[in-house]
Design a protein around this motif. Structure first.
Motif, mmCIF file in Angstrom:
data_model
loop_
_atom_site.group_PDB
_atom_site.id
_atom_site.type_symbol
_atom_site.label_atom_id
_atom_site.label_comp_id
_atom_site.label_asym_id
_atom_site.label_seq_id
_atom_site.Cartn_x
_atom_site.Cartn_y
_atom_site.Cartn_z
ATOM 1 N N ASP A 75 0.841 -1.200 0.000
ATOM 2 C CA ASP A 75 0.000 0.000 0.000
ATOM 3 C C ASP A 75 0.875 1.249 0.000
ATOM 4 O OD1 ASP A 75 -2.398 -1.390 0.042
ATOM 5 O OD2 ASP A 75 -2.549 -1.377 2.227
ATOM 6 N N GLU A 76 0.234 2.413 -0.109
ATOM 7 C CA GLU A 76 0.960 3.686 -0.065
ATOM 8 C C GLU A 76 0.362 4.615 0.983
ATOM 9 O OE1 GLU A 76 2.880 4.105 -4.514
ATOM 10 O OE2 GLU A 76 0.948 5.084 -4.163
ATOM 11 N N VAL A 77 1.226 5.458 1.535
ATOM 12 C CA VAL A 77 0.836 6.470 2.515
ATOM 13 C C VAL A 77 1.447 7.798 2.083
ATOM 14 C CG1 VAL A 77 0.993 7.226 4.915
ATOM 15 C CG2 VAL A 77 0.737 4.783 4.392
ATOM 16 N N ILE A 78 0.627 8.834 2.044
ATOM 17 C CA ILE A 78 1.111 10.166 1.661
ATOM 18 C C ILE A 78 1.722 10.832 2.886
ATOM 19 C CG2 ILE A 78 0.454 12.432 0.785
ATOM 20 C CD1 ILE A 78 -1.896 11.022 -0.670
ATOM 21 N N VAL A 79 2.981 11.281 2.755
ATOM 22 C CA VAL A 79 3.710 11.891 3.864
ATOM 23 C C VAL A 79 4.453 13.132 3.375
ATOM 24 C CG1 VAL A 79 4.060 9.752 5.169
ATOM 25 C CG2 VAL A 79 5.712 10.403 3.422
ATOM 26 N N PRO A 80 4.815 14.033 4.286
ATOM 27 C CA PRO A 80 5.625 15.189 3.891
ATOM 28 C C PRO A 80 7.095 14.821 3.755
ATOM 29 C CG PRO A 80 5.121 15.307 6.223
ATOM 30 C CD PRO A 80 4.408 14.093 5.700
ATOM 31 N N THR A 81 7.793 15.510 2.860
ATOM 32 C CA THR A 81 9.250 15.328 2.803
ATOM 33 C C THR A 81 9.933 16.074 3.939
ATOM 34 O OG1 THR A 81 11.202 15.375 1.385
ATOM 35 C CG2 THR A 81 9.714 17.266 1.223
ATOM 36 N N VAL A 82 9.263 17.125 4.467
ATOM 37 C CA VAL A 82 9.803 17.861 5.616
ATOM 38 C C VAL A 82 9.209 17.274 6.888
ATOM 39 C CG1 VAL A 82 9.938 20.092 6.788
ATOM 40 C CG2 VAL A 82 10.176 19.975 4.307
ATOM 41 N N THR A 83 9.949 16.385 7.498
ATOM 42 C CA THR A 83 9.550 15.775 8.761
ATOM 43 C C THR A 83 10.746 15.025 9.314
ATOM 44 O OG1 THR A 83 7.925 14.361 9.873
ATOM 45 C CG2 THR A 83 8.722 13.607 7.737
ATOM 46 N N PHE A 84 10.648 14.595 10.569
ATOM 47 C CA PHE A 84 11.632 13.673 11.119
ATOM 48 C C PHE A 84 11.342 12.284 10.558
ATOM 49 C CE2 PHE A 84 13.144 10.972 14.771
ATOM 50 C CZ PHE A 84 14.494 11.158 14.507
ATOM 51 N N ILE A 85 12.381 11.485 10.402
ATOM 52 C CA ILE A 85 12.258 10.211 9.705
ATOM 53 C C ILE A 85 11.277 9.248 10.375
ATOM 54 C CG2 ILE A 85 14.168 9.031 10.881
ATOM 55 C CD1 ILE A 85 15.001 7.990 8.037
ATOM 56 N N ALA A 86 11.007 9.448 11.673
ATOM 57 C CA ALA A 86 10.097 8.542 12.385
ATOM 58 C C ALA A 86 8.673 8.588 11.848
ATOM 59 C CB ALA A 86 10.093 8.860 13.876
ATOM 60 N N ARG A 333 20.574 24.034 15.036
ATOM 61 C CA ARG A 333 20.448 22.886 14.145
ATOM 62 C C ARG A 333 19.783 23.284 12.830
ATOM 63 N NH1 ARG A 333 23.716 21.100 16.899
ATOM 64 N NH2 ARG A 333 23.754 19.188 18.137
ATOM 65 N N PRO A 334 20.150 22.615 11.730
ATOM 66 C CA PRO A 334 19.440 22.837 10.476
ATOM 67 C C PRO A 334 18.108 22.101 10.492
ATOM 68 C CG PRO A 334 21.055 21.099 10.188
ATOM 69 C CD PRO A 334 21.211 21.606 11.607
ATOM 70 N N LEU A 335 17.323 22.317 9.461
ATOM 71 C CA LEU A 335 16.127 21.513 9.243
ATOM 72 C C LEU A 335 16.562 20.069 9.020
ATOM 73 C CD1 LEU A 335 13.022 21.676 8.777
ATOM 74 C CD2 LEU A 335 13.518 22.054 6.352
ATOM 75 N N TRP A 336 15.682 19.105 9.346
ATOM 76 C CA TRP A 336 16.028 17.721 9.036
ATOM 77 C C TRP A 336 16.392 17.588 7.554
ATOM 78 C CZ3 TRP A 336 10.700 18.545 10.523
ATOM 79 C CH2 TRP A 336 10.460 18.426 11.893
ATOM 80 N N GLY A 337 17.264 16.626 7.248
ATOM 81 C CA GLY A 337 17.467 16.301 5.846
ATOM 82 C C GLY A 337 16.152 15.854 5.239
ATOM 83 N N LEU A 338 15.839 16.314 4.042
ATOM 84 C CA LEU A 338 14.571 15.957 3.410
ATOM 85 C C LEU A 338 14.459 14.437 3.282
ATOM 86 C CD1 LEU A 338 14.317 18.617 0.553
ATOM 87 C CD2 LEU A 338 13.473 18.743 2.909
ATOM 88 N N MET A 339 13.267 13.912 3.505
ATOM 89 C CA MET A 339 13.068 12.467 3.427
ATOM 90 C C MET A 339 13.383 11.952 2.020
ATOM 91 S SD MET A 339 12.363 11.449 6.420
ATOM 92 C CE MET A 339 13.540 12.728 6.889
ATOM 93 N N THR A 340 13.124 12.777 1.021
ATOM 94 C CA THR A 340 13.392 12.378 -0.364
ATOM 95 C C THR A 340 14.883 12.295 -0.657
ATOM 96 O OG1 THR A 340 12.870 14.704 -0.827
ATOM 97 C CG2 THR A 340 11.245 13.072 -1.451
ATOM 98 N N ASP A 341 15.718 12.831 0.231
ATOM 99 C CA ASP A 341 17.169 12.741 0.056
ATOM 100 C C ASP A 341 17.788 11.613 0.870
ATOM 101 O OD1 ASP A 341 17.171 14.930 -1.637
ATOM 102 O OD2 ASP A 341 17.586 16.379 -0.035
ATOM 103 N N GLN A 342 16.978 10.924 1.676
ATOM 104 C CA GLN A 342 17.502 9.845 2.513
ATOM 105 C C GLN A 342 17.686 8.572 1.682
ATOM 106 O OE1 GLN A 342 18.411 10.832 5.543
ATOM 107 N NE2 GLN A 342 17.461 12.810 5.104
ATOM 108 N N LYS A 343 18.792 7.886 1.914
ATOM 109 C CA LYS A 343 19.133 6.712 1.115
ATOM 110 C C LYS A 343 18.017 5.662 1.051
ATOM 111 C CE LYS A 343 22.884 3.392 0.426
ATOM 112 N NZ LYS A 343 24.205 2.919 0.914
ATOM 113 N N PRO A 344 17.341 5.345 2.188
ATOM 114 C CA PRO A 344 16.291 4.304 2.099
ATOM 115 C C PRO A 344 15.097 4.691 1.231
ATOM 116 C CG PRO A 344 16.969 4.671 4.382
ATOM 117 C CD PRO A 344 17.548 5.783 3.581
ATOM 118 N N PHE A 345 14.934 6.013 0.950
ATOM 119 C CA PHE A 345 13.739 6.466 0.250
ATOM 120 C C PHE A 345 14.035 7.047 -1.136
ATOM 121 C CE2 PHE A 345 12.774 7.499 4.885
ATOM 122 C CZ PHE A 345 12.206 6.247 5.126
ATOM 123 N N LYS A 346 15.250 6.840 -1.612
ATOM 124 C CA LYS A 346 15.664 7.449 -2.876
ATOM 125 C C LYS A 346 14.773 7.040 -4.052
ATOM 126 C CE LYS A 346 19.570 9.896 -2.304
ATOM 127 N NZ LYS A 346 19.768 11.269 -2.850
#
Length: 390
Positions: A75-86, A333-346
């Protein structure tokens, strides 16, 4: 003055010790004990719901929440790219896939792009809402009230109802934030979607050391959450388990902290509001720095203070300022790294990620603890002035 100023730390007092002492004396330090029930009841009353379920973390709450709302393999879930990875990782625990959305100028999910995506890139089928590109079924919209700033839930719920989707509110950062006008006036973040998840990690507005809370509009969803959080014991006496559960129940010793902390939310919000306003007054006089506002029509909890650095006016970029502040003991601290830039979600599906790229490059978070003093704020501001390059 101690020039070491942390970003966001717990505001604890010794009145917690009586509760901890009772846990030790009675032996109730694990997933049973009176403080769990007391904390759940006090929490529910504060946010204005009938019931709440304590869990070991906000992440655990999200994992249970996605599962309870029917998210399954593929399935799919719509999420923001600006968030903490949790916000995102529990989706993958279930074998499902995130769809990443851009942010708007509040850092929250861009609801106009969400609407555009749903209108143009999905179709209703007998199995549910299908993503035309991937062919997968979309089950849930996961909303994050980023840094305690309430998103426009009227539009979120309108879109969810129109397209037959469930809504999880990741309110990990927004305990104490509520709507002051509109359809949901008086309602707290986390209490409007089908499920709401809160976190009590050490950097949140209140802490239990570790822990989280689940609330829901449907009491049956909460019953399911409670059941799954205790290893899905159908018969606890004879250890009968008819389905897979989790060891996710909040512990009594964590709840002992929460019973004391929940009574102080409004006190902490007041301090954080006053400190935000002081920062705003002072930063308005420094060209090239802009403190991000919170949404009108809301009473936010002012959890994090985010500053945009305009290199052209300020003279140095965000990264250089980040280093300079930390070098003098001011934790930024900077903003979290965007989720779309994280290796598991590339390889995951993304939709028009544009504005988030600006904020991840130019935003800095400055000290915001609820025990931050005026003297400390003025010291931070003095360094922000000092580091400006004309």
């Amino acid at each position: 003055m101690d020039s070491n100023i942390p970003l966001s730390v717990p505001n604890l007092s010794l009145d917690i010790l009586d509760n901890i002492k009772e846990c030790i004396e009675t032996g109730w330090v694990s997933t049973g004990g009176q403080f769990i029930t007391e904390f759940e009841e006090k929490f529910a009353k504060y946010v204005g719901v009938d019931e709440a379920v304590g869990v070991q973390s906000g992440t655990a709450g999200l994992h249970l929440g996605y599962s309870i709302l029917g998210v399954k393999q593929n399935d799919e879930v719509i999420v923001p790219t600006v968030t903490f990875i949790a916000t995102v990782t529990p989706i993958t625990y279930l074998g499902a896939h995130p769809i990443f959305m851009d942010c708007d100028d509040t850092l929250n999910m861009d609801l106009n792009k969400l609407e555009e995506f749903l209108e143009n890139n999905t179709e209703k089928t007998v199995d549910g809402l299908k993503n035309k590109t991937t062919g997968r079924i979309i089950k849930v919209i996961s909303i994050v009230h980023v840094f305690g700033n309430p998103i426009a839930m009227e539009k979120v719920m309108y879109l969810a109802d129109k397209y037959g989707l469930k809504v999880i509110e990741d309110a990990a950062e927004s305990l104490g934030s509520f709507y002051a006008s509109g359809k949901y006036s008086g309602k707290h973040t986390g209490t409007i979607g089908h499920l709401g998840i809160f976190s009590f990690n050490a950097n949140k507005i209140i802490t239990t050391g570790g822990g989280g809370m689940i609330v829901a509009t449907n009491p049956e969803l909460l019953s399911k959450a409670r059941f799954l959080s205790i290893q899905a014991k159908t018969d606890p006496l004879y250890f009968v388990h008819d389905e897979i559960g989790y060891n996710y129940r909040l512990t009594n010793i964590n709840a002992a902290f929460g019973v004391s902390q929940i009574d102080k939310v409004e006190e902490f919000v007041k301090v954080k509001c006053n400190n935000y306003n002081l920062y705003q007054e002072k930063l308005e006089k420094i060209a090239g720095l802009k403190l991000l506002p919170f949404n009108s029509g809301t009473r936010p909890n002012y959890w994090f203070y985010s500053v945009i650095v305009d290199k052209a006016e300020y003279g140095i970029d965000r990264d250089e300022l980040l280093k300079k502040l930390n070098d003098v003991g001011i934790q930024a601290r900077p903003l979290w790294g965007l989720m779309t830039d994280q290796k598991p979600f590339k390889e995951c599906y993304t939709y028009k990620i544009e504005k988030a790229k600006y904020y991840v490059k130019n935003l800095i978070n400055i000290p915001c603890s609820s025990n931050l003093t005026e003297e400390q704020i003025l010291y931070v501001v003095s360094k922000l002035k000092e580091f400006k390059r004309d």
